[in-house]
Design an enzyme around this catalytic site. Structure first.
Site, PDB file in Angstrom:
ATOM      1  N   LYS A  97     -12.826   3.983   4.444  1.00  0.00           N
ATOM      2  CA  LYS A  97     -11.624   3.846   5.279  1.00  0.00           C
ATOM      3  C   LYS A  97     -10.959   5.201   5.382  1.00  0.00           C
ATOM      4  O   LYS A  97     -10.817   5.915   4.391  1.00  0.00           O
ATOM      5  CB  LYS A  97     -10.659   2.826   4.692  1.00  0.00           C
ATOM      6  CG  LYS A  97      -9.405   2.688   5.549  1.00  0.00           C
ATOM      7  CD  LYS A  97      -8.649   1.400   5.275  1.00  0.00           C
ATOM      8  CE  LYS A  97      -7.704   1.509   4.111  1.00  0.00           C
ATOM      9  NZ  LYS A  97      -6.747   0.381   4.089  1.00  0.00           N
ATOM     10  N   ASP A 110       2.628   4.424  -3.543  1.00  0.00           N
ATOM     11  CA  ASP A 110       1.215   4.657  -3.254  1.00  0.00           C
ATOM     12  C   ASP A 110       0.907   6.142  -3.162  1.00  0.00           C
ATOM     13  O   ASP A 110      -0.025   6.569  -2.504  1.00  0.00           O
ATOM     14  CB  ASP A 110       0.843   3.962  -1.942  1.00  0.00           C
ATOM     15  CG  ASP A 110       1.609   4.535  -0.762  1.00  0.00           C
ATOM     16  OD1 ASP A 110       2.585   5.287  -0.994  1.00  0.00           O
ATOM     17  OD2 ASP A 110       1.229   4.254   0.376  1.00  0.00           O
TER      18      ASP A 110
END
Lengths: 341, 341
Positions: free
Chosen positions: B69, B225
């Site tokens: 990804k 994140d």
């Protein structure tokens, strides 16, 4: 629209001269600190691996571009009729992240690697270099020859490969390209009076011994691209002026990785980078009998400049297929981004 | 042919139940050691970043699949009408490297993140959890709610966002989904009697103080994140049973990264991974008044299982556009690979 570009599209617009120019400019950008490029990373699989390479270049053809290459190496593929290496390249706008192009990267990988070989030869081989020896006659040999011929007047090709029929085939191909004196032979014979050696094997132990190296040789060491790989007697590295593409990658996976790991050579034995040669900040060959060596591991900046060059040319010529990148975004918002590239 | 799948194609086939099932199976595979997954890596840009995530899962729906990804985070994009996050997913055969699909990954990213939230709630929240508080009402809130409703009977939604109109909008959306008691409010009010907190802000300093945390709360900490990010008072981490998705990623970029870096907590304070909860090798909530916390950073295995599920469903229903992956390979050779998937 993001542009979907097939291998045919890319082949249609990319000639060796254009790629060499782009790749030289990529190494210049690297030398000038305009490249943002984490080292490539690996996904190790049972039957091969994938490599994720990504980076950003600023001010190439007046633009900042970033992107990624996702490329596999599966050594057993040829036994089932598939290529060892297949690649995909994504080009993005660094300011918004929007995808500009989704491209086949296999031809680009071949060409940008050959072009790096040509740039290294341009800056490191003797001006009068005309005899070239190949160790390994796979797909990469073709693009190395095609590109190196653009920067030196190649009159003689010698090629050594464990697979003799492959060597014969490559020698035949070289003569078709117009190199009259082209021949498959043993390694020792190939290196006799050679001015340039292009080394392209997947070897994990040295194939070339130091006593075979003639004075004044330039070596393009392109085979080693993973930890543990090496093609050359480390004594050759002690004798040569060594240039790398990138310290992080070369010390991890290039020709120098094993001798460095064994403390046979150290970082201070490296003369500089190809980027430094292109910008002039690093000294190249000093004497005609110097042995020079370029240790190539392959940089994403080579892919970015080649892919962006192809993208621009395809766009100009109306090649490729427009593809809705994101259906959740109104078309007009994206067109503003695409207009800038 | 490699299958080119748009966001519409993926949306057409992927419902919340299918994604939750796939993601739970992905965490099971992770817990059973069937996932090969280097930590995600970052390309830092002036205006945002790209993340390359890649990995392999063995034995999912009877197949081994690998892929990548490539996803950006550009916080300023909304000001010019573009989404902050846009993603692309490539699916490959690990045995040959051949590309199976080239997919829009934005919807998949939203859904697999929501699904991970649901799996965490399924294993960690109290059985009777019905009141849910949201901190941050952006796009992720929608999929978290949509997925968590599949595993708990949600009767009340409270939502806090610095942008009040966004909070109102989300509360309205929740009532449209059938949650009758749904309201935007302050953080303190939102947490009163909450059974579940879903934390989704991009904060770099703690927003929630420990005294606001009711007994028995389960926290889905999804906002952090990247290095330096944190949303919660570290005292909450000292009180909670902490579960992570992956140690490498969470310690680098999850909610725990700052308190770990400051030695406020240590690795031994982590109770285990969500994969361990799914396989039963790790103990979850023990008492009704335990505070539990799932620190999610997002794993490529979540994307792989979701993307492969979508690929299979699209193939079955004839969605997507076939695309010549490599013109240099005779079609038949590739068809043998595609037939296996």
């Amino acid at each position: 629209m993001s542009l979907l570009l097939s291998e045919e599209d890319v082949r249609e617009v990319l000639g060796a001269d254009a790629v060499i120019e782009a790749v030289e400019e990529g190494f210049r950008a690297y030398g000038e600190g305009r490249v943002n490029m984490p080292p490539k990373s690996y996904l190790l699989l049972d039957d091969g691996d994938f490599r994720a390479m990504y980076g950003e270049i600023k001010g190439f053809l007046g633009h900042d571009v970033c992107g990624l290459k996702w490329v596999n190496v599966h050594p057993n593929n040829p036994s089932i009729g598939l290529p060892t290496v297949m690649a995909k390249i994504l080009l993005n706008d660094p300011v918004t992240g929007v995808e500009l192009a989704d491209m086949d990267g296999s031809f680009i990988t071949d060409m940008r690697t050959g072009a790096a070989g040509a740039v290294a030869v341009k800056y490191l081989a003797r001006e009068d270099a005309s005899n070239i020896a190949f160790m390994g006659a796979g797909r990469q040999a073709t693009t190395q020859l095609e590109c190196i011929r653009r920067v030196r007047n190649i009159l003689r090709v010698r090629v050594y490969d464990l697979d003799e029929s492959r060597a014969e085939e490559f020698a035949h191909h070289a003569s078709e390209l117009g190199v009259a004196d082209s021949m498959a032979c043993g390694l020792e014979e190939a290196l006799e009076d050679a001015d340039i050696l292009v080394s392209l094997t997947p070897s994990r132990k040295p194939v070339v011994s130091a006593d075979l190296i003639p004075d004044g040789l330039h070596i393009n060491a392109f085979g080693a691209d993973a930890q543990g790989k090496q093609e050359l007697d480390p004594a050759i590295l002690r004798r040569a002026r060594i240039y790398i593409d990138d310290w992080e990658q070369a010390s991890h996976s290039g020709e120098i990785n094993v001798p460095l790991g064994e403390d046979y050579i150290s970082k201070s034995d490296i003369s500089g980078s190809l980027g430094g040669l292109v910008t002039g900040s690093v000294e190249g060959r000093v004497a005609n009998d110097d042995v020079t060596l370029f240790d190539s591991t392959g940089l994403i900046v080579q892919d970015l400049v080649t892919a962006y060059t192809a993208y621009r040319l395809c766009k100009m010529r109306g090649l490729g297929v427009g593809k809705q990148f994101l259906s959740r975004v109104p078309g007009g918002m994206l067109e503003d981004v695409y207009k800038r590239f």
